[in-house]
Design a protein around this motif. Structure first.
Motif, PDB file in Angstrom:
ATOM      1  N   LYS A   8      30.035 -13.882 -28.980  1.00 32.04           N
ATOM      2  CA  LYS A   8      31.472 -14.064 -28.756  1.00 32.04           C
ATOM      3  C   LYS A   8      31.741 -15.374 -28.025  1.00 32.04           C
ATOM      4  N   ASN A   9      30.958 -15.665 -26.990  1.00 31.32           N
ATOM      5  CA  ASN A   9      31.159 -16.895 -26.221  1.00 31.32           C
ATOM      6  C   ASN A   9      30.861 -18.140 -27.041  1.00 31.32           C
ATOM      7  N   CYS A  65      35.337 -22.586 -31.438  1.00 28.87           N
ATOM      8  CA  CYS A  65      36.762 -22.584 -31.817  1.00 28.87           C
ATOM      9  C   CYS A  65      37.561 -23.526 -30.920  1.00 28.87           C
ATOM     10  N   GLN A  66      37.310 -23.488 -29.619  1.00 31.51           N
ATOM     11  CA  GLN A  66      38.026 -24.361 -28.685  1.00 31.51           C
ATOM     12  C   GLN A  66      37.736 -25.832 -28.978  1.00 31.51           C
ATOM     13  N   TYR A  94      31.146 -18.353 -30.329  1.00 33.63           N
ATOM     14  CA  TYR A  94      32.259 -18.424 -31.280  1.00 33.63           C
ATOM     15  C   TYR A  94      33.508 -19.003 -30.622  1.00 33.63           C
ATOM     16  N   GLN A  95      33.885 -18.461 -29.469  1.00 31.89           N
ATOM     17  CA  GLN A  95      35.087 -18.928 -28.785  1.00 31.89           C
ATOM     18  C   GLN A  95      34.962 -20.397 -28.372  1.00 31.89           C
TER      19      GLN A  95
END
Length: 173
Positions: free
Chosen positions: A50-51, A57-58, A53-54
């Motif tokens: 998740k981290n 994305c950022q 991926y996030q």
């Protein structure tokens, strides 16, 4: 005719540390924008993914890359490591796909051959060449250097008009 400059996001996927680097392409002078390492070793399992991926994305939202250049997974001796790396790589590819960023994949040998001239170059050699090619005052961290090398590899292939898929089948330039 001057070719339009493109932003290339290079990524060196990892399940504990994922390197990233962004350059603007240029036939003779790629420009360094940013690089770093996404560190997720303190998290476990799905939280790491998740981290990653996030964070990707950022980076995509902030820097608006035209393409993502990523290292292909090579076969590890340890199947568990290959699966874990594949999962991290999968969330990176998913992030790029969510933002419609085209994805180009290169083998570690392709990247090292293009940047250093030897397909089995060491980390220090990659760092040294990335620092010199981008005219940086100091060598980037290992994972960031690998990501920048991936971006530089893509820039080199595109500036020469070479199809990376053809090159991955063993041709030389």
């Amino acid at each position: 005719m001057q070719q339009a400059r493109k932003r290339i996001l290079g990524v060196d996927p990892g399940s504990r540390k994922t390197g990233f680097g962004i350059i603007e392409s240029g036939r003779f002078n790629p420009n360094y924008l940013i690089s770093g390492v996404i560190r997720v070793e303190k998290y476990s399992g799905a939280q790491r993914l998740k981290n990653i991926y996030q964070s990707i994305c950022q980076i995509i939202e902030q820097y608006q890359p035209d393409v993502l250049a990523i290292e292909k997974v090579f076969v590890y001796k340890n199947p568990k490591s290959a699966i874990t790396l594949g999962q991290a790589r999968g969330v990176i590819l998913c992030a790029a796909a969510m933002y419609d960023v085209p994805i180009m994949e290169y083998t570690p040998t392709q990247v090292k051959s293009t940047i250093v001239g030897k397909g089995h170059a060491g980390k220090t050699q990659v760092q040294f060449m990335v620092q010199n090619l981008l005219k940086l005052t100091e060598a980037p961290q290992e994972d960031a250097a690998d990501a920048l090398a991936c971006a530089l590899c893509h820039d080199r292939y595109m500036s020469l008009g070479i199809d990376p898929e053809v090159m991955s089948k063993g041709s030389k330039f």
